[in-house]
Scaffold this motif. Structure first.
Motif, short mmCIF file in Angstrom:
data_model
loop_
_atom_site.label_atom_id
_atom_site.label_comp_id
_atom_site.label_asym_id
_atom_site.label_seq_id
_atom_site.Cartn_x
_atom_site.Cartn_y
_atom_site.Cartn_z
N PRO A 27 -8.78 -4.63 15.53
CA PRO A 27 -7.32 -4.57 15.31
C PRO A 27 -6.94 -3.29 14.58
CG PRO A 27 -8.33 -6.01 13.69
CD PRO A 27 -9.43 -5.60 14.62
N ALA A 28 -5.82 -2.74 14.97
CA ALA A 28 -5.29 -1.56 14.26
C ALA A 28 -4.48 -2.04 13.06
CB ALA A 28 -4.42 -0.73 15.19
N PRO A 29 -4.76 -1.52 11.89
CA PRO A 29 -3.96 -1.93 10.72
C PRO A 29 -2.48 -1.63 10.92
CG PRO A 29 -5.89 -0.63 10.06
CD PRO A 29 -5.77 -0.51 11.54
N VAL A 30 -1.66 -2.47 10.39
CA VAL A 30 -0.21 -2.19 10.39
C VAL A 30 0.03 -0.97 9.52
CG1 VAL A 30 2.05 -3.07 9.72
CG2 VAL A 30 0.38 -4.61 10.74
N THR A 31 0.73 0.01 10.06
CA THR A 31 1.00 1.23 9.30
C THR A 31 2.01 0.94 8.19
OG1 THR A 31 0.59 2.59 11.24
CG2 THR A 31 1.79 3.61 9.42
N MET A 32 1.60 1.22 6.98
CA MET A 32 2.46 0.99 5.81
C MET A 32 2.53 2.26 4.98
SD MET A 32 3.35 -2.26 6.01
CE MET A 32 3.96 -2.60 4.35
N THR A 33 3.58 2.38 4.22
CA THR A 33 3.68 3.40 3.19
C THR A 33 3.93 2.69 1.86
OG1 THR A 33 6.06 3.62 3.62
CG2 THR A 33 4.59 5.18 4.72
N PRO A 34 3.54 3.30 0.75
CA PRO A 34 3.75 2.63 -0.55
C PRO A 34 5.20 2.18 -0.70
CG PRO A 34 2.41 4.59 -0.84
CD PRO A 34 2.89 4.62 0.58
N LEU A 35 5.36 0.92 -1.05
CA LEU A 35 6.70 0.38 -1.20
C LEU A 35 7.46 1.08 -2.31
CD1 LEU A 35 5.61 -1.84 0.68
CD2 LEU A 35 6.82 -3.51 -0.72
N SER A 36 8.73 1.28 -2.08
CA SER A 36 9.58 1.88 -3.10
C SER A 36 9.82 0.88 -4.23
CB SER A 36 10.91 2.31 -2.49
OG SER A 36 11.84 2.66 -3.51
N MET A 37 9.84 1.39 -5.44
CA MET A 37 10.12 0.55 -6.60
C MET A 37 11.62 0.44 -6.87
SD MET A 37 7.31 -0.66 -7.98
CE MET A 37 7.74 -0.97 -9.69
N THR A 38 12.43 1.07 -6.04
CA THR A 38 13.87 1.03 -6.27
C THR A 38 14.37 -0.41 -6.23
OG1 THR A 38 14.13 3.21 -5.25
CG2 THR A 38 16.11 1.85 -5.46
N GLY A 39 14.98 -0.84 -7.29
CA GLY A 39 15.50 -2.20 -7.38
C GLY A 39 14.47 -3.23 -7.78
N LEU A 77 -2.54 -3.63 3.30
CA LEU A 77 -2.17 -3.97 1.92
C LEU A 77 -2.37 -2.78 1.01
CD1 LEU A 77 -1.49 -6.13 -0.29
CD2 LEU A 77 -3.94 -6.60 -0.39
N ASN A 78 -3.50 -2.11 1.16
CA ASN A 78 -3.81 -0.95 0.32
C ASN A 78 -2.80 0.17 0.54
OD1 ASN A 78 -5.56 0.53 -1.52
ND2 ASN A 78 -6.20 1.71 0.27
N GLN A 79 -2.37 0.35 1.79
CA GLN A 79 -1.38 1.38 2.09
C GLN A 79 -0.02 1.07 1.47
OE1 GLN A 79 -1.26 1.62 6.36
NE2 GLN A 79 -3.23 2.70 6.52
N GLY A 80 0.31 -0.21 1.39
CA GLY A 80 1.67 -0.59 1.00
C GLY A 80 1.87 -0.86 -0.47
N ILE A 81 0.79 -0.94 -1.24
CA ILE A 81 0.94 -1.19 -2.68
C ILE A 81 1.78 -0.07 -3.31
CG2 ILE A 81 -0.32 -1.26 -4.88
CD1 ILE A 81 -2.58 -2.71 -3.41
N PRO A 82 2.77 -0.39 -4.12
CA PRO A 82 3.66 0.64 -4.67
C PRO A 82 2.90 1.66 -5.52
CG PRO A 82 4.52 -1.57 -5.08
CD PRO A 82 3.12 -1.75 -4.59
N GLU A 83 3.49 2.84 -5.59
CA GLU A 83 2.98 3.87 -6.50
C GLU A 83 3.42 3.47 -7.91
OE1 GLU A 83 1.06 6.25 -5.80
OE2 GLU A 83 1.34 6.84 -3.69
#
Length: 389
Positions: A27-39, A77-83
């Motif tokens: 399976p190809a991982p779902v492409t994620m970017t670090p979630l924004s902390m805005t709000g 999950l690792n890709q999407g964890i916020p900065e």
């Protein structure tokens, strides 16, 4: 001949089955970017992943090998964890032999790149599923972690708990130590009802967290929501800015209509007429050129000043005489002194004690108006009263 045909048929089935199993894709991982902390703000200080590498994770599920699906989920999950400032750890369970669980990295400062390298190294083994041993081992992993923590468990939850494998009991012990500081989030890689029931029993013991189907997390929106639910909470609304305080009205301490910042005579008694500089003057009293005689028409204005002086027996005054600029400075000095003395004499004759008054001349200094015009010169031929106390 029939037997030969039957053997060929059986061989074909085996070959086809092998080809089908070998065709299982990664399976190809779902492409994620670090979630924004805005709000949002972090609701955990640390997270720990406990992932299954037992032999059942090598089985197929939804066209994938379970272990590959687990790695794809962990990668997304690792890709999407916020900065954000987080601590993270990773432990596996399911190895054969005595070492049934391995700490791949202790809970320490989270590094996205290093964490991905550990995820990539995960491989299903020939061991069983000692989930209880893995959970018990996290007891020590959390020992030096402060604040709120999340334990994410990735497993097919097979086989069901036996006498020597009771994950729910392990969760009960873990919560007895860490209480409300710890929430548990199992991700089920598979669809076995018994496995899901096992994970639900663990959540019941935890009292905090939820079970997620791993296949659902192959959707970008659902992975994003999972990360939000595990790591974040809504930030409280920013406090409304306090309204700017209304500026204090400019002061006029003596109430003469001239603000303190512009008042050259800040202690004028109430009711006294003042000029533009806030100094008490005998309203309407002006002297003829080269004269120090008070005309009878100005006596009402002088009498008003007497009333004010009687009403304020505590004050003493300086009576200041002035001239226009015509004539010599020396002559004008003497003329201004005579004008001041004329007013002082009037007040004495009206009953104001001499001890409350002093008269001085200031010549042509401090003109009130323009000496180049006749009206300006007339305004400068004046007497001003300065309150001393």
């Amino acid at each position: 001949m029939k037997r030969f045909v039957w053997c060929l048929g059986l061989l074909g089935i085996v070959l086809l089955t092998g080809c089908f199993q070998g065709a299982t894709k990664k399976p190809a991982p779902v492409t994620m970017t670090p979630l924004s902390m805005t709000g949002y703000q972090l609701k955990v200080n640390a997270f720990h992943v406990l992932t299954d590498v037992s032999n059942s994770m090598a089985d197929p599920y939804q066209g994938y090998v379970k272990q590959d699906l687990a790695k794809a989920i962990l990668t997304s999950l690792n890709q999407g964890i916020p900065e954000a400032r987080l601590d993270g750890g990773l432990r596996s369970f399911g190895k054969p032999g005595d070492a049934t669980t391995s700490l791949l990295t202790p809970i320490s400062t989270y590094d996205r790149t290093a964490y991905q390298q550990l995820i990539d190294s995960l491989t299903a083994t020939s061991g069983n599923t000692p989930m209880e041993a893995g959970i018990n081992a996290t007891h020590d992993d959390f020992a030096n972690v402060a604040g709120q923590t999340a334990l994410i468990i990735v497993s097919d939850a097979l086989p069901y708990p036996k006498e020597d494998n009771d994950p729910a009991a392990a969760v009960r012990k873990l919560k007895a130590t860490y209480g409300s500081r710890l929430c548990i989030y199992p991700i089920l890689v598979g669809n076995d009802p018994g496995g899901r029931a096992l994970l639900e029993a663990m959540i019941k013991e935890s009292g905090c967290g939820f079970v997620t189907n791993g296949g659902d997390l192959m959707d970008q929106g659902k992975m994003k929501q999972f990360i939000i639910d595990v790591f974040l909470r809504k930030a409280p609304p920013a406090p409304k800015p306090m309204p700017s305080p209304k500026p204090a009205p400019p002061l006029d301490s003596d109430g003469d209509g001239v603000l303190d910042r512009d008042d050259a005579c800040p202690n004028t008694p109430r009711g006294a007429p003042v000029n533009a500089r806030g100094c008490w003057y005998i309203k309407g009293l002006n002297f003829d050129t080269d004269k120090a005689v008070i005309k009878s028409q100005y006596e009402p204005a002088l009498n008003e000043a007497v009333v004010i002086l009687r009403a304020n027996p505590q004050i003493t005054i300086e009576i200041k005489g002035y001239t226009d600029s015509q004539g010599s400075e020396k002559y004008n000095q003497g003329l201004s002194e005579r004008r001041a003395l004329a007013v002082e004499t009037y007040f004495k004759n009206a009953g104001i004690a001499a001890s409350r008054m002093i008269s001085n001349g200031y010549g042509e200094s401090n003109p009130l108006a323009d000496n180049t015009t006749s009206s300006g010169r007339a305004a400068n031929r004046r007497v001003v009263i300065d309150v001393k106390e």
